[in-house]
Enzyme design. Sequence first.
Site, PDB file in Angstrom:
ATOM      1  N   LYS A  29       0.809  -1.229   0.000  1.00 39.84           N
ATOM      2  CA  LYS A  29       0.000   0.000   0.000  1.00 39.84           C
ATOM      3  C   LYS A  29       0.843   1.280   0.000  1.00 39.84           C
ATOM      4  CE  LYS A  29      -3.904  -2.346   2.025  1.00 39.84           C
ATOM      5  NZ  LYS A  29      -4.890  -2.478   3.090  1.00 39.84           N
ATOM      6  N   ASP A  41     -10.082   1.745   2.339  1.00 43.67           N
ATOM      7  CA  ASP A  41     -10.142   0.935   3.581  1.00 43.67           C
ATOM      8  C   ASP A  41     -10.768   1.743   4.718  1.00 43.67           C
ATOM      9  OD1 ASP A  41      -8.880  -1.393   2.702  1.00 43.67           O
ATOM     10  OD2 ASP A  41      -6.871  -0.614   3.130  1.00 43.67           O
TER      11      ASP A  41
END
Length: 263
Positions: A63, A99
């Site tokens: 990420k 997220d």
Amino acid sequence: MKLFTIFGNPVSHSKSPLMHNYSFKGLNYQGCYTRYQLEDGTKLREKIFDLNITGANITVPHKEDAFKACDILDPFAEKVGAVNTIVKKDGKLYGYNTDAPGFLKAIAEFKDAKKILFLGAGGTAQSTSVVLRDAGYDVTLLNRSEARLKRFSEDGFQTYTFETFDKELTFDLIVNMTSAGLEDENLPCPKDILEKVLPNSIACVDVIYGKETPFLKFAKSYKKPTKDGSDMLLYQGIIAFEYFTNNKFKFDEIKPHMMKAFR
Ligand code: NDP
């Protein structure tokens, strides 16, 4: 037919291909979503262009590399330094973090919860703590080791290690943000801490999905409502799908199709 994928390592367990392919099919969108095990995160950008990928999700451990690979960052992704969704448009890579808004939506059902204790201080805790604070929640972090807490305390969060934790503090929601319980039977923090904070809480949440973790089992022994990470996964996927399809479909339109992956 547009091509989408999830990059990660490992990636074989990911539900994302099923979630997105059900949605493409159900909404009659010409898309196909696959998975790609990527060893070297610095290769992300060239893979997206070489394979002519329209959109991608990025999972552990890439990420931060995804953040670096983008040309244009959504302000929230820029703030938290982590990207889990990339869209290629006019030869440029646009980066988002879905997220954290996914988690925010997943806990909306606990209407009276204001004070939240995060067990863990990793990447997921980083983005979700910021989104929660922006939404008016009061977030405290408790982590096994001190190193990861530094950036949180510098950012104004209250932080504790197992040794420094004040057991008289009370919280509405206790959230397991660690990977403890994912592939082992560990609790995310010492039992005596949980024995102090659980009785005063409204509910307990785990970001791990697909299994009942020792943390959720322990919370149930206190008759507390519990919730695993499935809704977070579902909601981050729906928000990513909105970006992938340039907001052609609304959240509630996508949801029933994506939910088929959880049956
Ligand atoms: P990181 O590797 O960035 O951080 C891991 C954290 O867990 C650290 O705080 C680490 O503490 C702690 N930890 C690990 N093992 C233990 C243990 N045995 N006891 C106590 N603490 C422990 O992980 P991520 O933030 O990327 O992921 C965290 C979890 O979130 C994972 O389980 C992942 O599957 C889940 N997740 C779920 C999503 C969903 O959609 N439901 C989306 C994204 C993630 P220390 O600093 O001391 O090492």
